[in-house]
Design an enzyme around this catalytic site. Structure first.
Site, PDB file in Angstrom:
ATOM      1  N   SER A  16       0.865  -1.103  -0.081  1.00  0.00           N
ATOM      2  CA  SER A  16       0.109  -0.060   0.264  1.00  0.00           C
ATOM      3  C   SER A  16       0.726   1.312   0.009  1.00  0.00           C
ATOM      4  O   SER A  16       0.277   2.308  -0.165  1.00  0.00           O
ATOM      5  CB  SER A  16      -0.738   0.175   1.185  1.00  0.00           C
ATOM      6  OG  SER A  16      -0.181   0.011   2.449  1.00  0.00           O
ATOM      7  N   TYR A  17       2.139   1.204   0.114  1.00  0.00           N
ATOM      8  CA  TYR A  17       2.924   2.503   0.143  1.00  0.00           C
ATOM      9  C   TYR A  17       3.064   3.123  -1.078  1.00  0.00           C
ATOM     10  O   TYR A  17       3.543   2.448  -2.172  1.00  0.00           O
ATOM     11  CB  TYR A  17       4.335   1.923   0.716  1.00  0.00           C
ATOM     12  CG  TYR A  17       4.485   1.788   1.990  1.00  0.00           C
ATOM     13  CD1 TYR A  17       3.164   1.860   2.995  1.00  0.00           C
ATOM     14  CD2 TYR A  17       5.803   1.050   2.555  1.00  0.00           C
ATOM     15  CE1 TYR A  17       3.412   1.576   4.468  1.00  0.00           C
ATOM     16  CE2 TYR A  17       5.874   0.958   3.966  1.00  0.00           C
ATOM     17  CZ  TYR A  17       4.564   0.938   4.748  1.00  0.00           C
ATOM     18  OH  TYR A  17       4.497   0.575   6.152  1.00  0.00           O
TER      19      TYR A  17
END
Length: 320
Positions: free
Chosen positions: A60-61
Site C-alpha cells: 500500500s505504500y
C-alpha cells in the site's frame, strides 16, 4: 552494524531496518514527501554501505511504487540472497482473506522483481476474515516458497495471541516478528502485546521508533515537507504534546550528558528494552549515519528510569 536472528526464524537481520514508506511516487496521494527513484536509490545504497540488510515496505505504500523503487535499487546494488525484504498485506481489497493474500503476494513479488519475500507481514488485524483462513493462507505461501517467514503489525495483544494459537493448533507457520507502534512517548504495548511477543519468542521491529522525529529534536515541529504535511504523524502525537514533551526534554538532557544525539538516546532505549530492529524511515543519508551511532550508546538503569518516569498513559494508536 550489528545483526540478530529474527525471533526463532533463520533470518539474520541488521539491527536497524530501513523503512521504505519514504520512497514512492508522491502523485499517489499517500504522502507529499516521498522520494523519487533516484533519491530513493541513493538512500538504499547508503543503507547497504552501512551494513543494513533489512528493508521494510508494503503493497500500500505510494500505490505500490515503494516496492518498485526498492526492488530496482536492490537488484542493482546487491545479490538477492544478501538482503532481507519485508512487505505487507492488509490495506487492499479483501483485507486478509485467502483470495486477497494470494493476489497481493503475486503483485508484491512482481513489483519487487523477486521470486520470494523473506518476511510477509499482515499490516493490521482483519475483523472480517476468520483467523484460520488467514493463517492457513500464509502457511501455504511458505509451502509454495513465495515467503520465508511471516510477521504481524499493530494489533491488540489478545488478537496476536489468538492468531499464534490458531497456527499452533493446526500445525501452521507462526509469526516470528511484530512491527508495532513503540517509542519513548508511546508505550501502551508494554501492557499486553509485548509480553505476548515474549511468550512466543517473537522479535520486536517497531515502527515510528523516533515518533516521526519528535524524539530526535528539541522542536516539536520543523519546516520540512514531512513535518508540515504528515497528517498521520500529527494525529498520532500532537494531541498529547503537553504530556509527552517532558519525555522529549529528558532525551535532550541525556544527549547533552553523553555528547550524543537525541536519536541515539531514543534508539538506545529501544535496544535496552529488547527490541531487535527498529524500522527507521530516512530521507537523508545523515539520518542513517546518526541512527547507526546508537550502537555505541549504553544507558544505565538510572538513565532508563529517568526517561520512563515522565510517561503518562495514552489512547491506543496503531491497533484498529
Amino acid at each position: 552494524m550489528k545483526y540478530s536472528r529474527l525471533g526463532n526464524s533463520d533470518l539474520v537481520v541488521s539491527q536497524l531496518c530501513l523503512g521504505c514508506m519514504s520512497f514512492g511516487d508522491s502523485s499517489s496521494k499517500m504522502h507529499d514527501w516521498t522520494l523519487n527513484p533516484v533519491e530513493s536509490e541513493e538512500i538504499i545504497k547508503h543503507a547497504l554501505d552501512l551494513g543494513i540488510n533489512f528493508f521494510d515496505t508494503a503493497n500500500s505504500y505510494s500505490a505500490g511504487t515503494s516496492e518498485e523503487y526498492l526492488g530496482r535499487a536492490l537488484k542493482k546494488h546487491v545479490p538477492r540472497d544478501k538482503v532481507i525484504i519485508a512487505t505487507k498485506v492488509f490495506f487492499n481489497e479483501g483485507r486478509l482473506s485467502r483470495q486477497a493474500i494470494m493476489r497481493e503476494i503475486d503483485g508484491s513479488l512482481k513489483r519487487l522483481g523477486t521470486d520470494y519475500v523473506d518476511l510477509y507481514i499482515i499490516h493490521r488485524f482483519d475483523y472480517e476474515t476468520p483467523i484460520e483462513e488467514t493463517m492457513e493462507a500464509l502457511h501455504d505461501l511458505i509451502k509454495a516458497g513465495k515467503v520465508r517467514a511471516i510477521g504481524a503489525s499493530a494489533m491488540y495483544g489478545y488478537q496476536f495471541h489468538n492468531m499464534q494459537l490458531a497456527a499452533e493448533k493446526n500445525g501452521w507457520t507462526k509469526f516470528v516478528s511484530m512491527q508495532n507502534h513503540y517509542n519513548l512517548i508511546y508505550r501502551e504495548d508494554e501492557r499486553e502485546l509485548i509480553p505476548v511477543c515474549r511468550q512466543f519468542d517473537v522479535a520486536l521491529t517497531p515502527y515510528s521508533p523516533l515518533a516521526a522525529g519528535r524524539l530526535c529534536r528539541i522542536d516539536w515541529h520543523t519546516n520540512t515537507m514531512r513535518s508540515k504535511t504528515d497528517k498521520v504523524a500529527a494525529a498520532k502525537y500532537d494531541s498529547t504534546k503537553d504530556a509527552d514533551y517532558d519525555v522529549v526534554l529528558r532525551v535532550y538532557e541525556l544527549s547533552k550528558k553523553y555528547g550524543v544525539t537525541m536519536t541515539q538516546i531514543a534508539l538506545a532505549w529501544l535496544f535496552a528494552k529488547g527490541v531487535t530492529a527498529p524500522v527507521i524511515g530516512a530521507t537523508k543519508k545523515k539520518y542513517l549515519n546518526d541512527a547507526v551511532g546508537a550502537f555505541n550508546v549504553k544507558l544505565t538503569d538510572e538513565d532508563i528510569a529517568h526517561l520512563e518516569e515522565a510517561y503518562v498513559p495514552h489512547k491506543v494508536v496503531g491497533a484498529i
